[in-house]
Design an enzyme around this catalytic site. Structure first.
Site, PDB file in Angstrom:
ATOM      1  CG  ASP A  33      -1.972   1.109   1.173  1.00  0.00           C
ATOM      2  OD1 ASP A  33      -3.218   0.573   1.183  1.00  0.00           O
ATOM      3  OD2 ASP A  33      -1.764   2.277   1.147  1.00  0.00           O
ATOM      4  CG  ASN A  90     -12.156  -0.746   4.065  1.00  0.00           C
ATOM      5  OD1 ASN A  90     -12.440  -1.361   5.084  1.00  0.00           O
ATOM      6  ND2 ASN A  90     -10.838  -0.061   3.744  1.00  0.00           N
ATOM      7  CB  VAL A  99      -9.077   1.678  -5.032  1.00  0.00           C
ATOM      8  CG1 VAL A  99      -8.641   1.181  -6.205  1.00  0.00           C
ATOM      9  CG2 VAL A  99      -8.024   2.854  -4.497  1.00  0.00           C
ATOM     10  CG  HIS A 103      -8.303  -3.114  -2.218  1.00  0.00           C
ATOM     11  ND1 HIS A 103      -9.397  -2.241  -2.927  1.00  0.00           N
ATOM     12  CD2 HIS A 103      -8.261  -2.226  -0.961  1.00  0.00           C
ATOM     13  CE1 HIS A 103      -9.669  -1.190  -2.399  1.00  0.00           C
ATOM     14  NE2 HIS A 103      -9.026  -1.206  -1.099  1.00  0.00           N
ATOM     15  CG  HIS A 105      -6.898  -3.099   3.161  1.00  0.00           C
ATOM     16  ND1 HIS A 105      -5.960  -1.996   3.051  1.00  0.00           N
ATOM     17  CD2 HIS A 105      -8.016  -2.893   2.886  1.00  0.00           C
ATOM     18  CE1 HIS A 105      -6.819  -0.884   2.510  1.00  0.00           C
ATOM     19  NE2 HIS A 105      -8.189  -1.575   2.233  1.00  0.00           N
TER      20      HIS A 105
HETATM   21  P1  AMP Z   1      -9.952   1.162   0.342  1.00  0.00           P
HETATM   22  O1  AMP Z   1      -9.935   2.596   1.220  1.00  0.00           O
HETATM   23  O2  AMP Z   1     -10.175   0.075   1.282  1.00  0.00           O
HETATM   24  O3  AMP Z   1     -10.334   1.424  -0.922  1.00  0.00           O
HETATM   25  O4  AMP Z   1      -8.349   1.000   0.131  1.00  0.00           O
HETATM   26  C1  AMP Z   1      -7.538   1.803  -0.948  1.00  0.00           C
HETATM   27  C2  AMP Z   1      -6.002   1.587  -0.471  1.00  0.00           C
HETATM   28  O5  AMP Z   1      -5.463   1.820  -1.481  1.00  0.00           O
HETATM   29  C3  AMP Z   1      -5.683   2.662   0.497  1.00  0.00           C
HETATM   30  O6  AMP Z   1      -5.019   2.124   1.724  1.00  0.00           O
HETATM   31  C4  AMP Z   1      -4.671   3.588  -0.223  1.00  0.00           C
HETATM   32  O7  AMP Z   1      -3.374   3.934   0.214  1.00  0.00           O
HETATM   33  C5  AMP Z   1      -4.101   2.564  -1.442  1.00  0.00           C
HETATM   34  N1  AMP Z   1      -3.520   3.166  -2.555  1.00  0.00           N
HETATM   35  C6  AMP Z   1      -4.380   3.870  -3.456  1.00  0.00           C
HETATM   36  N2  AMP Z   1      -3.555   4.394  -4.660  1.00  0.00           N
HETATM   37  C7  AMP Z   1      -2.362   3.245  -4.496  1.00  0.00           C
HETATM   38  C8  AMP Z   1      -1.093   2.865  -5.407  1.00  0.00           C
HETATM   39  N3  AMP Z   1      -1.312   3.572  -6.567  1.00  0.00           N
HETATM   40  N4  AMP Z   1      -0.412   2.095  -4.827  1.00  0.00           N
HETATM   41  C9  AMP Z   1      -0.546   1.388  -3.731  1.00  0.00           C
HETATM   42  N5  AMP Z   1      -1.660   1.490  -2.682  1.00  0.00           N
HETATM   43  C10 AMP Z   1      -2.364   2.504  -3.286  1.00  0.00           C
END
Ligand code: AMP
Length: 117
Positions: A33, A90, A99, A103, A105
Site C-alpha cells: 500500500d 472495505n 478504490v 482488494h 488489506h
Molecule cells: P480502500 O480505502 O479500502 O479502498 O483502500 C485503498 C487503498 O489503496 C488505500 O489504503 C490507499 O493507500 C491505497 N492506494 C491508493 N493508490 C495506491 C497505489 N497507487 N499503490 C498502492 N496503494 C494505493
C-alpha cells in the site's frame, strides 16, 4: 464484469503505473500500500475486475478465497504469521472503500486495535 477497469489498481495490473509488487500468480497480485497504515500493509487484488464485494458472485468464490490464501502465504513467508495480522476488505462509503477494484488489506507488524473505528 466486462467494462474497462479504469481504477488505479487496473493500471497497476496492466503495469501502466508502478507498484511495489510482492506477490503474483495467475489470478492474484499483491503489492505494498502506498500509504501504509501499519508497519506491514500489503494489498491483494484479483486480476479479474470486481468493483466491490457486492459485485462478487458465487462464480468468484474460489477467487475470493485465493486472496485470503495469498495473504496468509505471504505472512508465513515473511515470518509474522505467528505474531498475527489482520485481513480486511472495505465496501462502499460506510466501509471506507476508495478504490473500486476489490482488494484485501493485510496489516501487520504491531498490535492492531479493535474495533478499527
Ligand atoms: P480502500 O480505502 O479500502 O479502498 O483502500 C485503498 C487503498 O489503496 C488505500 O489504503 C490507499 O493507500 C491505497 N492506494 C491508493 N493508490 C495506491 C497505489 N497507487 N499503490 C498502492 N496503494 C494505493
Amino acid at each position: 464484469m466486462s467494462q474497462t477497469n479504469d481504477t488505479i489498481f487496473g493500471k497497476i495490473i496492466r503495469r501502466e503505473i508502478p507498484a511495489r509488487i510482492v506477490y503474483e500468480d495467475e489470478h492474484v497480485l499483491g503489492f505494498h500500500d502506498v500509504d501504509p497504515k501499519a508497519p506491514v500493509h500489503v494489498l491483494f487484488i484479483p486480476k479479474k475486475y470486481i468493483p466491490t464485494l457486492n459485485d462478487a458472485t458465487a462464480e468468484e468464490a474460489e477467487l475470493l478465497g485465493r486472496l485470503m490464501l495469498a495473504a496468509a502465504g505471504y505472512a508465513k513467508a515473511q515470518g509474522f504469521a505467528d505474531d498475527g495480522y489482520r485481513v480486511l476488505m472495505n465496501c462502499n462509503t460506510h466501509g471506507g472503500q476508495t478504490v473500486f477494484h476489490i482488494h484485501l488489506h493485510l496489516l501487520a507488524g504491531r498490535q492492531l486495535q479493535w474495533p478499527p473505528g
